[in-house]
Motif scaffolding. Structure first.
Motif, PDB file in Angstrom:
ATOM      1  N   CYS A 192       0.836  -1.198   0.000  1.00  0.00           N
ATOM      2  CA  CYS A 192       0.000   0.000   0.000  1.00  0.00           C
ATOM      3  C   CYS A 192       0.879   1.260   0.000  1.00  0.00           C
ATOM      4  CB  CYS A 192      -0.888  -0.025   1.245  1.00  0.00           C
ATOM      5  SG  CYS A 192      -1.834   1.475   1.474  1.00  0.00           S
ATOM      6  N   SER A 193       0.529   2.196  -0.864  1.00  0.00           N
ATOM      7  CA  SER A 193       1.267   3.467  -0.898  1.00  0.00           C
ATOM      8  C   SER A 193       0.302   4.538  -1.377  1.00  0.00           C
ATOM      9  CB  SER A 193       2.452   3.323  -1.855  1.00  0.00           C
ATOM     10  OG  SER A 193       3.286   4.443  -1.767  1.00  0.00           O
ATOM     11  N   TRP A 194       0.525   5.725  -0.946  1.00  0.00           N
ATOM     12  CA  TRP A 194      -0.348   6.841  -1.344  1.00  0.00           C
ATOM     13  C   TRP A 194      -1.820   6.546  -0.995  1.00  0.00           C
ATOM     14  CZ3 TRP A 194       1.250  11.464  -3.648  1.00  0.00           C
ATOM     15  CH2 TRP A 194       2.621  11.532  -3.927  1.00  0.00           C
ATOM     16  N   GLY A 195      -2.027   5.690  -0.016  1.00  0.00           N
ATOM     17  CA  GLY A 195      -3.395   5.343   0.373  1.00  0.00           C
ATOM     18  C   GLY A 195      -4.084   4.424  -0.621  1.00  0.00           C
ATOM     19  N   ILE A 196      -3.301   3.866  -1.542  1.00  0.00           N
ATOM     20  CA  ILE A 196      -3.874   3.010  -2.589  1.00  0.00           C
ATOM     21  C   ILE A 196      -3.506   1.562  -2.273  1.00  0.00           C
ATOM     22  CG2 ILE A 196      -3.799   2.467  -5.068  1.00  0.00           C
ATOM     23  CD1 ILE A 196      -2.867   5.443  -5.413  1.00  0.00           C
ATOM     24  N   PRO A 197      -4.453   0.638  -2.330  1.00  0.00           N
ATOM     25  CA  PRO A 197      -4.123  -0.769  -2.023  1.00  0.00           C
ATOM     26  C   PRO A 197      -3.019  -1.305  -2.938  1.00  0.00           C
ATOM     27  CG  PRO A 197      -6.501  -0.457  -2.214  1.00  0.00           C
ATOM     28  CD  PRO A 197      -5.862   0.811  -2.677  1.00  0.00           C
ATOM     29  N   GLY A 198      -2.176  -2.152  -2.370  1.00  0.00           N
ATOM     30  CA  GLY A 198      -1.003  -2.633  -3.096  1.00  0.00           C
ATOM     31  C   GLY A 198      -1.309  -3.385  -4.373  1.00  0.00           C
ATOM     32  N   SER A 199      -2.440  -4.094  -4.420  1.00  0.00           N
ATOM     33  CA  SER A 199      -2.710  -4.914  -5.609  1.00  0.00           C
ATOM     34  C   SER A 199      -2.869  -4.039  -6.847  1.00  0.00           C
ATOM     35  CB  SER A 199      -3.943  -5.785  -5.386  1.00  0.00           C
ATOM     36  OG  SER A 199      -5.059  -4.988  -5.043  1.00  0.00           O
ATOM     37  N   ARG A 200      -3.282  -2.790  -6.664  1.00  0.00           N
ATOM     38  CA  ARG A 200      -3.429  -1.918  -7.837  1.00  0.00           C
ATOM     39  C   ARG A 200      -2.055  -1.561  -8.391  1.00  0.00           C
ATOM     40  NH1 ARG A 200      -7.491   2.702  -6.269  1.00  0.00           N
ATOM     41  NH2 ARG A 200      -6.628   3.599  -8.183  1.00  0.00           N
ATOM     42  N   PHE A 201      -1.102  -1.359  -7.521  1.00  0.00           N
ATOM     43  CA  PHE A 201       0.264  -1.059  -7.999  1.00  0.00           C
ATOM     44  C   PHE A 201       0.881  -2.277  -8.686  1.00  0.00           C
ATOM     45  CE2 PHE A 201       0.049   2.193  -4.612  1.00  0.00           C
ATOM     46  CZ  PHE A 201       0.390   3.308  -5.371  1.00  0.00           C
ATOM     47  N   LEU A 202       0.448  -3.436  -8.202  1.00  0.00           N
ATOM     48  CA  LEU A 202       1.015  -4.661  -8.770  1.00  0.00           C
ATOM     49  C   LEU A 202       0.445  -4.919 -10.166  1.00  0.00           C
ATOM     50  CD1 LEU A 202       2.994  -6.778  -7.698  1.00  0.00           C
ATOM     51  CD2 LEU A 202       1.068  -8.024  -6.751  1.00  0.00           C
ATOM     52  N   ASP A 203      -0.776  -4.463 -10.387  1.00  0.00           N
ATOM     53  CA  ASP A 203      -1.449  -4.759 -11.649  1.00  0.00           C
ATOM     54  C   ASP A 203      -1.216  -3.721 -12.734  1.00  0.00           C
ATOM     55  OD1 ASP A 203      -2.522  -7.184 -11.208  1.00  0.00           O
ATOM     56  OD2 ASP A 203      -4.590  -6.534 -10.891  1.00  0.00           O
ATOM     57  N   ALA A 204      -1.024  -2.494 -12.347  1.00  0.00           N
ATOM     58  CA  ALA A 204      -1.005  -1.467 -13.406  1.00  0.00           C
ATOM     59  C   ALA A 204      -0.211  -0.244 -12.978  1.00  0.00           C
ATOM     60  CB  ALA A 204      -2.456  -1.057 -13.702  1.00  0.00           C
ATOM     61  N   TRP A 205       0.114   0.563 -13.977  1.00  0.00           N
ATOM     62  CA  TRP A 205       0.723   1.856 -13.707  1.00  0.00           C
ATOM     63  C   TRP A 205      -0.366   2.709 -13.081  1.00  0.00           C
ATOM     64  CZ3 TRP A 205       5.819   2.341 -14.338  1.00  0.00           C
ATOM     65  CH2 TRP A 205       6.459   1.378 -15.127  1.00  0.00           C
ATOM     66  N   THR A 206      -0.187   3.067 -11.843  1.00  0.00           N
ATOM     67  CA  THR A 206      -1.290   3.636 -11.074  1.00  0.00           C
ATOM     68  C   THR A 206      -1.089   5.125 -10.840  1.00  0.00           C
ATOM     69  OG1 THR A 206      -1.511   1.511  -9.991  1.00  0.00           O
ATOM     70  CG2 THR A 206      -2.546   3.383  -8.885  1.00  0.00           C
ATOM     71  N   PRO A 207      -2.058   5.937 -11.227  1.00  0.00           N
ATOM     72  CA  PRO A 207      -1.941   7.386 -11.002  1.00  0.00           C
ATOM     73  C   PRO A 207      -1.851   7.692  -9.511  1.00  0.00           C
ATOM     74  CG  PRO A 207      -3.806   6.876 -12.426  1.00  0.00           C
ATOM     75  CD  PRO A 207      -3.336   5.580 -11.869  1.00  0.00           C
ATOM     76  N   LEU A 208      -1.138   8.751  -9.199  1.00  0.00           N
ATOM     77  CA  LEU A 208      -0.938   9.142  -7.798  1.00  0.00           C
ATOM     78  C   LEU A 208      -1.650  10.466  -7.576  1.00  0.00           C
ATOM     79  CD1 LEU A 208       2.885   8.345  -7.570  1.00  0.00           C
ATOM     80  CD2 LEU A 208       0.963   6.843  -7.001  1.00  0.00           C
ATOM     81  N   PRO A 209      -2.871  10.393  -7.150  1.00  0.00           N
ATOM     82  CA  PRO A 209      -3.629  11.642  -7.028  1.00  0.00           C
ATOM     83  C   PRO A 209      -2.998  12.559  -5.975  1.00  0.00           C
ATOM     84  CG  PRO A 209      -4.845   9.787  -6.090  1.00  0.00           C
ATOM     85  CD  PRO A 209      -3.654   9.217  -6.743  1.00  0.00           C
ATOM     86  N   GLY A 210      -2.864  13.825  -6.364  1.00  0.00           N
ATOM     87  CA  GLY A 210      -2.315  14.790  -5.420  1.00  0.00           C
ATOM     88  C   GLY A 210      -0.808  14.909  -5.479  1.00  0.00           C
ATOM     89  N   ALA A 211      -0.167  14.103  -6.322  1.00  0.00           N
ATOM     90  CA  ALA A 211       1.294  14.207  -6.428  1.00  0.00           C
ATOM     91  C   ALA A 211       1.645  15.509  -7.131  1.00  0.00           C
ATOM     92  CB  ALA A 211       1.840  13.025  -7.211  1.00  0.00           C
ATOM     93  N   SER A 212       2.568  16.246  -6.562  1.00  0.00           N
ATOM     94  CA  SER A 212       2.930  17.521  -7.161  1.00  0.00           C
ATOM     95  C   SER A 212       4.310  17.377  -7.779  1.00  0.00           C
ATOM     96  CB  SER A 212       2.865  18.552  -6.038  1.00  0.00           C
ATOM     97  OG  SER A 212       3.695  19.580  -6.279  1.00  0.00           O
ATOM     98  N   VAL A 213       4.366  17.409  -9.093  1.00  0.00           N
ATOM     99  CA  VAL A 213       5.621  17.145  -9.807  1.00  0.00           C
ATOM    100  C   VAL A 213       6.386  18.457  -9.981  1.00  0.00           C
ATOM    101  CG1 VAL A 213       6.652  16.209 -11.903  1.00  0.00           C
ATOM    102  CG2 VAL A 213       4.531  15.237 -11.002  1.00  0.00           C
ATOM    103  N   LEU A 214       7.635  18.432  -9.576  1.00  0.00           N
ATOM    104  CA  LEU A 214       8.450  19.643  -9.657  1.00  0.00           C
ATOM    105  C   LEU A 214       9.462  19.523 -10.795  1.00  0.00           C
ATOM    106  CD1 LEU A 214       9.173  20.071  -5.842  1.00  0.00           C
ATOM    107  CD2 LEU A 214       7.479  21.291  -7.212  1.00  0.00           C
TER     108      LEU A 214
END
Lengths: 555, 471
Positions: A192-214
């Protein structure tokens, strides 16, 4: 040696497969044939004559140094053979007879997978739901084959160093470990990362809502340099993925579930894996291999799973396994020299080591009352995790109180151990009996020994030592070292990263000491009696293991 | 301070000394008599230990054994202590410099009755030295853990430790052709007429005066192999040491466990300066002195651990040929210890030593001993360590049970009749293979064909320390 790639075992009971191929059955010469899984193919060992086996061990015995412990591995008749002493389960003494486990041979290139593109296509993009289905199918194959698994437990009991209770429970729990819901929880929580269950990261490229890219400074400068070309920096839409890896698991045999558990981590992360069964516990791995070919022989997880054995230090195998690029992760459990050897030789591969560690108990002065027998029982539970062989098992109890109180506690622990001995008799190998004698007449000669004996031989005991002692000399065979302390806080001085688990009584004292103990390097600071408990998604030796096993990617 | 010895024990020892001398001189042995004497000594020592060594009495009480003479089998099964007993003191006592408490521990583990107050000692070395002044000799050894063992000896046991081996070692060397024929003849002749004590006195006076000694050792300090070097050095015409200073127990401990005080740190620095920073200069000096002796035709004895001897060979080879005069010899012992990774086969080591110093292979000899016994076993020309008849050896299985007399391989246990001040019934950390059948060299009695460290036992002692500081 027979390779059985074309055989369709699908849907067949594992017991029937074994009967047909004459596997996992002890013959009249004490030989048991055990298969490997080589990338989804069941590899069956050749039949080897017992005379040839004995001759091979005679040669090995002669070549071994005089100071060496008994030789356990030999090559004979195109197979590997493991030798284990047969123990009389009534007297718990060695019978002088041996059991021979005949295993196939394999080469490193057969199991190392260089084609990562193929893995990416066939395995890494498998939906996680299919992993859960697969695990469920494996579990059903084992639970359907319950009677056969029990027969295997029976057949291997007479070489088990663990008490019958642990041996039988170990086999009975194998099917339970293959529970899809537990695996889902494990993955969703551990990864689990970014409040997203781990299986989603395992299955796909998962968007990170709220990530601020510098931007990097170069992007800012480029905004001026290349303005005429229409260049302007814009943030990307960040995504992350927990990418499967190629894993080598070198497991330990202090608890029979370990190889199973380690393999499950590989399956849960959709990874290609080679799992080495430990010398004293090849059976769980073999059962997993049989469950895989019986339930899902063509599944990508089966096709990318190998369950094997080789003698530690075999350069023909290990040089290839530890070479850069052969694996992405190496997991090593076990003895200090094994862990050190792998770390030294696999310098270019990320190594996860589950180091040799040990547990402790802290008993506050509040224990010296009517609850003392219960406190001692809980402390003994913590000491006897995997019959005191587990790295979380408590070896030393630090006890607050007067001399009389400490002695009374020691007596209660001795009685609790005696009750356990009666329920689950203890086998102690001769070498450990020798170690106990060395302790009693050597570095702990001044200590007070309270022993439980069966037929005049040690079965368990407590030693009250007023002085510190070298923990490396602890024989871990139902011996509790009690160390009196004036204040539990004094015991923190004895804690370091080599201590995995500390169980504390009472709870208020645990909460008071927890931060200091954690700061000293201890991984688990638990209520007394909980050392052996666990849950899906918990940390292990200071790590979130699945998080370390996958490769986190940005893309 | 030391309880009186039972005259019967002294008489048995005297007889064992005579038997050992006859065995050395004539290769003759009344094995039954020797066995009877050793076992009588064991019984008498049991009574002595029981009465005077509290920790031994504790072992007895746990085993339900009283002061009454136990059967030999009981003694072996229940009363043999591991060499760890000599490190059974709390480590914190040395960390805190509490030498009064260390005195109490010595009084618990030995027959020595030391005063409760040790007095002020700045370092471990001072304490060891002050005890020697009171006739209590602590021989130390340090394992890889840094937990030092201290074997306490009274005057009589110290005397046996430093002299007993020389009762037979010269005759084993004669077997190897190392002693000139006339000297061997003279030694055998004197041995017929002199008592063991008088013979030893004579040997210490003149035995090695025609040799110059070169020792890959410290010139002082109470550590096992250092003491052997110092003792041989004292008999030589001239003695040269690789490290011309005392081996500091404080420094040895501080290297492994870290210095506890500024004084410890200073001693450790001095130790490292001698053994590491000045290592090349020390080798250069020793080799220069060896070349000088060779030029003057002086026979040489070179003594050290295998690893250090290999190092000296490398440096000699780099500086040009060095042929030692005929009659020179090399003696090594202490094993490879923590330098096991550098270990070379024995035959190769012998060849390198023989070639480097231009001596016959027979003049290169390995010895086996341990800090806790009053014996030194040199390999005979046929590669066996002959056990002198004064020493009782037993084989134990991994559970430390006595093995039957037909067994040839096991953990070595020793019962030393000459260990009067500490429990001399000891389980060693070594596994051995005993020789089967008589040896072609003609020396009767038991012999050890092979020695290895038992699994799980800490690499300890002599070679270990030297190896550490030279790494």
């Amino acid at each position: 040696m027979g390779v059985e790639p074309s055989r369709d075992f699908k849907g067949r009971a594992i017991g029937a497969i074994c009967r047909e191929l004459d596997l996992l059955r002890v013959d009249r010469d004490g030989i048991m044939r055990v298969p490997f899984l080589i990338k989804g193919d069941l590899r069956v060992p050749p039949r080897v004559d017992v005379g040839e086996i004995r001759r091979s061990f005679e040669v090995r015995d002669r070549a071994a140094g005089i100071g060496a412990s008994g030789v356990t591995h030999a090559w004979a008749g195109g197979a590997q053979v493991l030798r284990e002493p047969v123990i009389d389960r009534k007297t718990f003494a060695a019978t002088g007879r041996f059991r021979y486990t005949v295993l196939p041979v394999f080469t490193a290139p057969e199991v190392v997978e260089p084609d990562v593109l193929r893995l990416s296509r066939e395995l890494f993009n498998l939906p996680f739901g299919q992993v859960l289905d697969y695990v469920g199918a494996l579990g059903r194959a084992l639970s359907d084959g319950h009677d056969f698994v029990s027969q295997v437990a029976d057949a291997t009991r007479d070489t088990a160093e663990l008490a019958d209770l642990w041996h039988d429970a170990g086999f009975a729990s194998l099917a339970l470990l293959l529970d899809p819901d537990t695996v889902r929880d494990m993955v969703d929580r551990d990864l689990c990362s970014w409040g997203i269950p781990g299986s989603r990261f395992l299955d796909a490229w998962t968007p990170l809502p709220g990530a601020s890219v510098l931007p990097a400074p170069v992007n800012l400068a480029a905004g001026e340099v290349f303005a005429a070309r229409g260049y302007a920096w814009a943030p990307r839409s960040p995504k992350m993925r927990a990418y499967p890896t190629r894993q080598l698991h070198i497991t330990a045999g202090n608890a029979p579930q370990i190889p199973f558990f380690s393999a499950l981590r590989a399956l849960a992360t959709k990874s290609a894996a080679v799992v080495k069964s430990p010398q004293g516990a090849t059976m769980p791995g073999a059962l997993l291999a049989l469950a895989a070919v019986a339930s899902a022989p063509d599944h990508p997880l089966t096709k990318n799973l190998s369950i094997v054995y080789w003698p530690g230090g075999d350069r023909a195998v290990e040089d290839a396994f530890f070479a850069p690029g052969a694996f992405d992760r190496i997991v090593v459990w076990g003895a200090p020299d094994s862990v050190l050897s792998v770390k030294e030789r696999a310098g270019f591969t990320k190594v996860l080591s589950f180091n040799p560690r040990f547990g402790m108990s802290l008993i506050g002065r509040e224990a010296h009352g009517p609850d003392l027998p219960l406190v001692a029982a809980r402390a003994v539970c913590d000491s006897l995790v995997a019959n005191q062989k587990a790295c979380i098992a408590s070896q030393v109890h630090y006890v607050e109180g007067t001399d009389q109180e400490v002695d009374a506690y020691a007596q209660e622990v001795r009685k609790a151990l005696a009750a356990f001995d009666a329920h689950a008799p203890n086998y102690i190998p001769p070498v450990l009996l020798g170690e106990l004698k060395r302790l009693m007449r050597g570095v702990l000669v001044s200590a007070d020994w309270l022993l439980n004996q069966k037929d005049g031989a040690f079965s368990s005991g407590v030693v009250v030592s007023r002085e510190a002692f070298p923990i490396l000399k602890h024989p871990m065979c139902r011996l509790v070292v009690v160390r009196p302390v004036a204040d539990l806080a004094q015991a923190v001085a004895y804690m370091h990263p080599g201590v995995s688990t500390v169980g504390i009584y009472p709870e208020a004292r645990r909460l008071e000491l927890r931060d200091a103990i954690a700061a000293a390097g201890v991984s688990n600071v638990l209520p007394l009696g909980q050392a052996g408990s666990g849950f899906a998604g918990q940390s292990h030796d200071g790590m979130m293991a699945l998080t370390e096993l996958v490769d986190w990617k940005n893309g | 301070m030391v309880p009186d010895y039972d005259p019967r024990l002294l008489a048995v020892r005297e007889e064992l000394s005579r038997l050992t001398l006859a065995w050395a001189r004539d290769k003759a042995l009344d094995a039954d008599k020797a066995k009877t004497l050793r076992r009588r000594a064991a019984s008498l020592n049991h009574a002595r230990y029981f009465a005077n060594i509290p920790l031994y009495r504790r072992i007895c009480e746990r085993a339900g054994v009283t002061e009454a003479e136990p059967k030999f089998a009981t003694l072996v099964a229940d009363l043999m202590a591991p060499d760890d007993i000599f490190k059974s003191y709390p480590q914190r006592l040395l960390d805190e410099g509490d030498f009064s408490a260390m005195n109490r521990w010595v009084s618990e583990v030995s027959t020595l009755d030391l005063p409760e107050e040790a007095g002020a000692h700045a370092t471990l070395d001072d304490w060891v030295e002050s005890l020697a002044g009171r006739g209590a000799h602590l021989v130390f050894s340090s394992g890889t853990s840094g937990a030092m063992s201290f074997v306490p000896r009274d005057a009589l046991t110290w005397d046996a430790f430093t002299r007993m081996p020389f009762l037979y070692v010269p005759f084993v060397l004669a077997d190897r052709g190392v002693l000139p024929g006339w000297k061997a003849f003279l030694a055998r002749g004197l041995a017929r007429f002199l008592s063991p004590e008088r013979l030893l006195d004579a040997f210490f006076k003149v035995g090695l005066r025609d040799f110059d000694g070169f020792f890959c050792n410290f010139s002082g300090g109470n550590q096992g192999i250092q003491l052997v070097g110092q003792k041989i050095g004292a008999m030589c015409g001239k003695a040269h040491f690789l490290y011309d200073t005392r081996m500091s127990a404080t420094a040895v401990r501080a290297i492994v466990r870290g210095p506890a005080t500024e004084n410890d740190a200073r001693l450790m620095e001095e130790f490292l300066a001698t053994t590491v920073h000045d290592k090349e200069a020390n080798y250069e000096r020793l080799i220069r002195e060896m070349r000088d002796s060779a030029r003057r035709g002086r026979k040489c004895i070179l003594f050290g651990t295998p690893y250090l001897l290999l190092e000296i060979c490398e440096r000699v080879a780099a500086g040009g040929a060095l042929k030692l005069p005929k009659g020179s010899n090399v003696v090594f012992g202490g094993g490879w210890k923590s330098f096991t990774g550098e270990r070379i086969p024995e035959a190769e080591l012998l060849a390198v030593l023989s070639e480097t110093f231009g001596i016959e292979p027979m003049a290169v000899c390995e010895g086996y001993s341990m800090t806790e016994i009053q014996a030194l076993m040199l390999k005979c020309p046929h590669g066996l360590y002959h056990v002198p008849p004064h020493l009782e050896v037993v084989l134990l299985d991994e559970g430390l049970n006595a093995m039957d007399e037909t067994s040839t391989t096991g953990i070595l246990g020793v019962l030393d009749p000459f260990a009067g001040s500490y429990p001399g019934f000891l389980v060693t950390g070594d596994s051995v293979r005993m020789a089967s059948g008589p040896c072609a060299c003609g020396r009767p009695g038991l012999a050890i064909a092979q020695v290895e460290r038992s699994p799980g036992r800490e690499v300890k002692g002599c070679g270990g320390i030297m190896a550490k500081v030279n790494a």
